[in-house]
Scaffold this motif. Structure first.
Motif, PDB file in Angstrom:
ATOM      1  N   LEU A  79      -2.281   0.073   3.388  1.00  0.00           N
ATOM      2  CA  LEU A  79      -1.882  -1.242   3.883  1.00  0.00           C
ATOM      3  C   LEU A  79      -0.406  -1.512   3.604  1.00  0.00           C
ATOM      4  CD1 LEU A  79      -2.986  -3.731   5.306  1.00  0.00           C
ATOM      5  CD2 LEU A  79      -3.673  -4.628   3.085  1.00  0.00           C
ATOM      6  N   ALA A  80       0.050  -1.218   2.392  1.00  0.00           N
ATOM      7  CA  ALA A  80       1.443  -1.500   2.014  1.00  0.00           C
ATOM      8  C   ALA A  80       2.444  -0.660   2.803  1.00  0.00           C
ATOM      9  CB  ALA A  80       1.635  -1.265   0.510  1.00  0.00           C
ATOM     10  N   THR A  81       2.072   0.549   3.148  1.00  0.00           N
ATOM     11  CA  THR A  81       3.000   1.439   3.853  1.00  0.00           C
ATOM     12  C   THR A  81       2.803   1.439   5.367  1.00  0.00           C
ATOM     13  OG1 THR A  81       1.536   3.352   3.542  1.00  0.00           O
ATOM     14  CG2 THR A  81       3.224   2.961   1.844  1.00  0.00           C
ATOM     15  N   SER A  82       1.760   0.795   5.847  1.00  0.00           N
ATOM     16  CA  SER A  82       1.420   0.841   7.271  1.00  0.00           C
ATOM     17  C   SER A  82       2.530   0.386   8.217  1.00  0.00           C
ATOM     18  CB  SER A  82       0.131   0.065   7.548  1.00  0.00           C
ATOM     19  OG  SER A  82       0.288  -1.312   7.285  1.00  0.00           O
ATOM     20  N   PRO A  83       3.323  -0.627   7.878  1.00  0.00           N
ATOM     21  CA  PRO A  83       4.377  -1.005   8.835  1.00  0.00           C
ATOM     22  C   PRO A  83       5.347   0.141   9.133  1.00  0.00           C
ATOM     23  CG  PRO A  83       4.061  -2.739   7.216  1.00  0.00           C
ATOM     24  CD  PRO A  83       3.273  -1.552   6.742  1.00  0.00           C
ATOM     25  N   TRP A  84       5.606   0.964   8.146  1.00  0.00           N
ATOM     26  CA  TRP A  84       6.530   2.090   8.317  1.00  0.00           C
ATOM     27  C   TRP A  84       5.790   3.308   8.869  1.00  0.00           C
ATOM     28  CZ3 TRP A  84       6.500  -1.421   4.396  1.00  0.00           C
ATOM     29  CH2 TRP A  84       7.612  -2.271   4.345  1.00  0.00           C
ATOM     30  N   LEU A  85       4.540   3.500   8.441  1.00  0.00           N
ATOM     31  CA  LEU A  85       3.744   4.620   8.957  1.00  0.00           C
ATOM     32  C   LEU A  85       3.483   4.491  10.448  1.00  0.00           C
ATOM     33  CD1 LEU A  85       0.993   5.084   6.197  1.00  0.00           C
ATOM     34  CD2 LEU A  85       2.873   6.634   6.720  1.00  0.00           C
ATOM     35  N   PHE A  86       3.202   3.263  10.899  1.00  0.00           N
ATOM     36  CA  PHE A  86       2.818   3.041  12.288  1.00  0.00           C
ATOM     37  C   PHE A  86       3.941   2.417  13.124  1.00  0.00           C
ATOM     38  CE2 PHE A  86      -1.205   2.994   9.872  1.00  0.00           C
ATOM     39  CZ  PHE A  86      -1.786   4.115  10.446  1.00  0.00           C
ATOM     40  N   GLY A  87       5.105   2.202  12.524  1.00  0.00           N
ATOM     41  CA  GLY A  87       6.285   1.801  13.269  1.00  0.00           C
ATOM     42  C   GLY A  87       6.353   0.367  13.744  1.00  0.00           C
ATOM     43  N   PHE A  88       5.704  -0.563  13.056  1.00  0.00           N
ATOM     44  CA  PHE A  88       5.827  -1.960  13.451  1.00  0.00           C
ATOM     45  C   PHE A  88       6.597  -2.787  12.417  1.00  0.00           C
ATOM     46  CE2 PHE A  88       1.567  -1.475  11.548  1.00  0.00           C
ATOM     47  CZ  PHE A  88       1.596  -2.439  10.544  1.00  0.00           C
ATOM     48  N   ASN A  89       7.329  -2.120  11.533  1.00  0.00           N
ATOM     49  CA  ASN A  89       8.060  -2.811  10.468  1.00  0.00           C
ATOM     50  C   ASN A  89       9.161  -3.728  11.006  1.00  0.00           C
ATOM     51  OD1 ASN A  89       9.163  -0.063  10.954  1.00  0.00           O
ATOM     52  ND2 ASN A  89      10.819  -0.812   9.651  1.00  0.00           N
ATOM     53  N   ASP A  90       9.666  -3.485  12.208  1.00  0.00           N
ATOM     54  CA  ASP A  90      10.663  -4.385  12.795  1.00  0.00           C
ATOM     55  C   ASP A  90      10.037  -5.707  13.225  1.00  0.00           C
ATOM     56  OD1 ASP A  90      12.695  -2.572  12.427  1.00  0.00           O
ATOM     57  OD2 ASP A  90      12.593  -1.777  14.477  1.00  0.00           O
ATOM     58  N   TYR A  91       8.721  -5.694  13.455  1.00  0.00           N
ATOM     59  CA  TYR A  91       8.007  -6.888  13.886  1.00  0.00           C
ATOM     60  C   TYR A  91       7.448  -7.667  12.692  1.00  0.00           C
ATOM     61  CZ  TYR A  91       4.283  -9.714  15.893  1.00  0.00           C
ATOM     62  OH  TYR A  91       3.438 -10.752  16.214  1.00  0.00           O
ATOM     63  N   VAL A  92       6.720  -6.968  11.809  1.00  0.00           N
ATOM     64  CA  VAL A  92       6.114  -7.609  10.638  1.00  0.00           C
ATOM     65  C   VAL A  92       5.883  -6.556   9.562  1.00  0.00           C
ATOM     66  CG1 VAL A  92       3.741  -7.349  11.491  1.00  0.00           C
ATOM     67  CG2 VAL A  92       4.249  -9.151   9.839  1.00  0.00           C
ATOM     68  N   TYR A  93       6.133  -6.923   8.323  1.00  0.00           N
ATOM     69  CA  TYR A  93       5.851  -5.979   7.239  1.00  0.00           C
ATOM     70  C   TYR A  93       5.434  -6.674   5.943  1.00  0.00           C
ATOM     71  CZ  TYR A  93      10.326  -7.058   5.045  1.00  0.00           C
ATOM     72  OH  TYR A  93      11.359  -7.719   4.447  1.00  0.00           O
ATOM     73  N   LEU A  94       5.901  -7.895   5.702  1.00  0.00           N
ATOM     74  CA  LEU A  94       5.683  -8.538   4.408  1.00  0.00           C
ATOM     75  C   LEU A  94       4.205  -8.774   4.078  1.00  0.00           C
ATOM     76  CD1 LEU A  94       7.336  -9.346   1.981  1.00  0.00           C
ATOM     77  CD2 LEU A  94       7.561 -11.636   2.965  1.00  0.00           C
ATOM     78  N   PRO A  95       3.378  -9.287   4.992  1.00  0.00           N
ATOM     79  CA  PRO A  95       1.961  -9.458   4.634  1.00  0.00           C
ATOM     80  C   PRO A  95       1.291  -8.139   4.269  1.00  0.00           C
ATOM     81  CG  PRO A  95       2.469 -10.661   6.643  1.00  0.00           C
ATOM     82  CD  PRO A  95       3.667  -9.816   6.329  1.00  0.00           C
ATOM     83  N   HIS A  96       1.620  -7.086   4.989  1.00  0.00           N
ATOM     84  CA  HIS A  96       1.032  -5.775   4.727  1.00  0.00           C
ATOM     85  C   HIS A  96       1.451  -5.280   3.345  1.00  0.00           C
ATOM     86  CE1 HIS A  96       1.101  -6.307   9.054  1.00  0.00           C
ATOM     87  NE2 HIS A  96       0.075  -5.474   9.123  1.00  0.00           N
ATOM     88  N   LEU A  97       2.720  -5.398   3.057  1.00  0.00           N
ATOM     89  CA  LEU A  97       3.243  -4.954   1.769  1.00  0.00           C
ATOM     90  C   LEU A  97       2.625  -5.749   0.619  1.00  0.00           C
ATOM     91  CD1 LEU A  97       5.234  -3.206   0.133  1.00  0.00           C
ATOM     92  CD2 LEU A  97       6.960  -4.975   0.566  1.00  0.00           C
ATOM     93  N   LEU A  98       2.603  -7.069   0.737  1.00  0.00           N
ATOM     94  CA  LEU A  98       2.103  -7.912  -0.356  1.00  0.00           C
ATOM     95  C   LEU A  98       0.602  -7.740  -0.589  1.00  0.00           C
ATOM     96  CD1 LEU A  98       4.182 -11.179   0.203  1.00  0.00           C
ATOM     97  CD2 LEU A  98       4.581  -9.331  -1.435  1.00  0.00           C
ATOM     98  N   PHE A  99      -0.184  -7.745   0.479  1.00  0.00           N
ATOM     99  CA  PHE A  99      -1.626  -7.556   0.307  1.00  0.00           C
ATOM    100  C   PHE A  99      -1.930  -6.153  -0.188  1.00  0.00           C
ATOM    101  CE2 PHE A  99      -2.025 -11.479   2.698  1.00  0.00           C
ATOM    102  CZ  PHE A  99      -3.148 -12.069   2.131  1.00  0.00           C
ATOM    103  N   GLY A 100      -1.169  -5.169   0.264  1.00  0.00           N
ATOM    104  CA  GLY A 100      -1.352  -3.809  -0.223  1.00  0.00           C
ATOM    105  C   GLY A 100      -1.075  -3.699  -1.711  1.00  0.00           C
ATOM    106  N   LEU A 101       0.025  -4.314  -2.146  1.00  0.00           N
ATOM    107  CA  LEU A 101       0.361  -4.306  -3.571  1.00  0.00           C
ATOM    108  C   LEU A 101      -0.687  -5.056  -4.395  1.00  0.00           C
ATOM    109  CD1 LEU A 101       4.233  -4.804  -3.421  1.00  0.00           C
ATOM    110  CD2 LEU A 101       2.972  -2.694  -3.939  1.00  0.00           C
ATOM    111  N   PHE A 102      -1.235  -6.136  -3.819  1.00  0.00           N
ATOM    112  CA  PHE A 102      -2.301  -6.873  -4.497  1.00  0.00           C
ATOM    113  C   PHE A 102      -3.515  -5.964  -4.716  1.00  0.00           C
ATOM    114  CE2 PHE A 102      -6.251  -9.286  -4.313  1.00  0.00           C
ATOM    115  CZ  PHE A 102      -6.065 -10.185  -5.362  1.00  0.00           C
TER     116      PHE A 102
END
Length: 125
Positions: A79-102
């Protein structure tokens, strides 16, 4: 440094599992791509493996707690790395990173032995 009981972890599992499914719509980034589906899959997965975990809130007790915590950590990493793994980090990344770290954090602070098993073992001494 594990201080979270497995019972409390179980409550969090079911609440967070449901929350993960809803997050893309709550935060308004659901577009039907991986930015959405990674949360839905993580939430459904968490609900399923929680249902099958050997802890106080597990219904069908098949998955040992250490394996459950490994699933939490792996889910959090994905979950935390998915924005970069799947290439949508330019659109959204913070919720994925924070929930992943949680999720990763929860896996690191939760007891590995369910409370009811710990109490029973201590009673036998």
């Amino acid at each position: 440094m594990r201080f979270l009981s497995t019972k409390a972890h179980g409550v969090i599992d079911y609440l967070v599992g449901l929350l993960l499914i809803a997050v893309p719509w709550i935060f308004g980034f659901a577009q039907g791509g991986m930015e959405t589906w990674i949360f839905v899959l993580a939430g459904v997965g968490a609900l399923i493996y929680s249902f099958f975990t050997e802890y106080e809130l597990g219904v069908v007790k098949l998955i040992p707690m250490p394996m459950h915590l490994l699933f939490d950590a792996m889910s959090g990493i994905v979950l935390a790395t998915s924005p970069w793994l799947f290439g949508f980090n330019d659109y959204v990344y913070l919720p994925h990173l924070l929930f992943g770290l949680f999720e990763i954090g929860a896996s690191l602070i939760t007891h590995k032995v369910p409370g009811h098993r710990t109490s029973a073992a201590m009673d036998r001494r």
